[in-house]
Design an enzyme around this catalytic site. Structure first.
Site, mmCIF file in Angstrom:
data_model
loop_
_atom_site.group_PDB
_atom_site.id
_atom_site.type_symbol
_atom_site.label_atom_id
_atom_site.label_comp_id
_atom_site.label_asym_id
_atom_site.label_seq_id
_atom_site.Cartn_x
_atom_site.Cartn_y
_atom_site.Cartn_z
ATOM 1 N N ASP A 104 8.314 -92.621 51.918
ATOM 2 C CA ASP A 104 9.533 -92.327 52.691
ATOM 3 C C ASP A 104 9.760 -93.180 53.947
ATOM 4 O O ASP A 104 10.248 -92.671 54.966
ATOM 5 C CB ASP A 104 9.568 -90.847 53.087
ATOM 6 C CG ASP A 104 9.592 -89.920 51.890
ATOM 7 O OD1 ASP A 104 9.561 -90.412 50.743
ATOM 8 O OD2 ASP A 104 9.631 -88.690 52.087
ATOM 9 N N LYS B 36 12.750 -88.586 45.251
ATOM 10 C CA LYS B 36 12.299 -87.197 45.204
ATOM 11 C C LYS B 36 13.228 -86.316 46.029
ATOM 12 O O LYS B 36 13.635 -86.694 47.132
ATOM 13 C CB LYS B 36 10.860 -87.092 45.714
ATOM 14 C CG LYS B 36 10.666 -87.551 47.147
ATOM 15 C CD LYS B 36 9.184 -87.610 47.493
ATOM 16 C CE LYS B 36 8.930 -88.001 48.920
ATOM 17 N NZ LYS B 36 9.333 -87.040 49.925
ATOM 18 N N CYS C 261 5.924 -85.014 54.535
ATOM 19 C CA CYS C 261 5.880 -85.565 53.174
ATOM 20 C C CYS C 261 4.523 -86.174 52.817
ATOM 21 O O CYS C 261 4.115 -86.132 51.654
ATOM 22 C CB CYS C 261 7.022 -86.550 52.973
ATOM 23 S SG CYS C 261 8.606 -85.673 52.917
HETATM 24 C C1 C5J Z 1 9.407 -86.557 55.366
HETATM 25 C C2 C5J Z 1 10.671 -84.896 56.551
HETATM 26 N N1 C5J Z 1 9.578 -87.665 54.648
HETATM 27 N N2 C5J Z 1 9.912 -84.978 57.631
HETATM 28 N N3 C5J Z 1 10.470 -85.704 55.483
HETATM 29 O O1 C5J Z 1 8.353 -86.326 55.921
HETATM 30 O O2 C5J Z 1 11.565 -84.079 56.491
#
Ligand code: C5J
Length: 233
Positions: free
Chosen positions: A24, A129, A162
């Protein structure tokens, strides 16, 4: 067999059965104007993870290791967005609304895509995702099985959301994960620290924790540690 210096003990791996998982690194999290800021966060702490993650990415590519990227986000019609997720945060704008980088956390928008420093190259799967974990409602299991992957080196944002969710999912599926502390970041330094502690505690209950310099050293033992740590470019 290579060994990464890690906690709670060294992490053994072989390149053909190991993948680098980049979680991410999207504008929506890393830059102002995206999802992270819409939730009230200062996004600047996430920038710290980019140089180490970029060094690891380049070293893994050079070593011939398989690389997989993930992106959190939703279909343009938001059919995969649970109402509970949409309303959570109660910000002025939320998922699906238009921000300076396009619709927040929507696939195909500028903000949803991965930042340039660690952008995928041809042959590196990008797993989209809808949730925090990279195994939920994705093809990640199929990809890992197809390539015979047993071990994951993990970088990404955010550490406690995540990254942690994915490592826990991976651990339950039998994958061995080592999380690179400086290749991950959180909006909250204390959550970053705790997120890493939770992984490596109790004999490595979810996995191992290491750092970018140790991975570079394991991949190219001849490079001096100062260079691996980013002292020389
Ligand atoms: C991730 C989030 N990628 N913090 N998402 O950690 O909402």
């Amino acid at each position: 067999m290579a060994t990464v210096d890690a906690e709670p003990y060294g992490f053994d791996f072989e390149i053909p059965t190991t993948a680098l998982l980049m979680i991410d690194f999207q504008r929506d999290f890393v830059y102002p104007g995206g999802f992270g800021e819409a939730l009230g966060n200062d996004t600047s702490p996430l920038l710290k993870a980019l140089p180490p993650a970029e060094r690891v990415l380049k070293a893994c590519r050079a070593a011939g290791m398989f690389v997989i990227h993930t992106r959190e986000g939703h279909r343009p019609d938001l059919s995969d967005l649970p109402p509970a997720k949409k309303v959570r945060g109660r910000g002025k704008i939320t998922i699906g609304d238009v921000g300076p980088m396009g619709r927040i956390l929507v696939r195909g928008e500028l903000g949803h895509d991965i930042v340039e420093e660690v952008y995928p190259i041809d042959g590196e799967p990008v797993v989209d995702k809808p949730g925090k974990g990279a195994f939920y409602a994705t093809e990640l299991t199929d990809v890992l099985e197809k390539y015979g992957i047993e071990n994951l080196l993990v970088c990404g944002v955010t550490t406690e959301v995540c990254v942690n969710t994915t490592v826990r999912e991976a651990n339950d599926r039998g994958y061995r994960c080592v999380v690179l502390a400086d290749g991950c970041a959180s909006y909250f330094p204390e959550f970053h620290e705790m997120g890493l502690k939770m992984i490596k505690a109790q004999g490595g209950i979810f996995g191992w924790v290491s750092n970018s310099a140790a991975v570079l050293q394991a991949l190219s033992p001849e490079i001096p540690l100062i260079a691996a740590a980013g002292g020389l470019r």
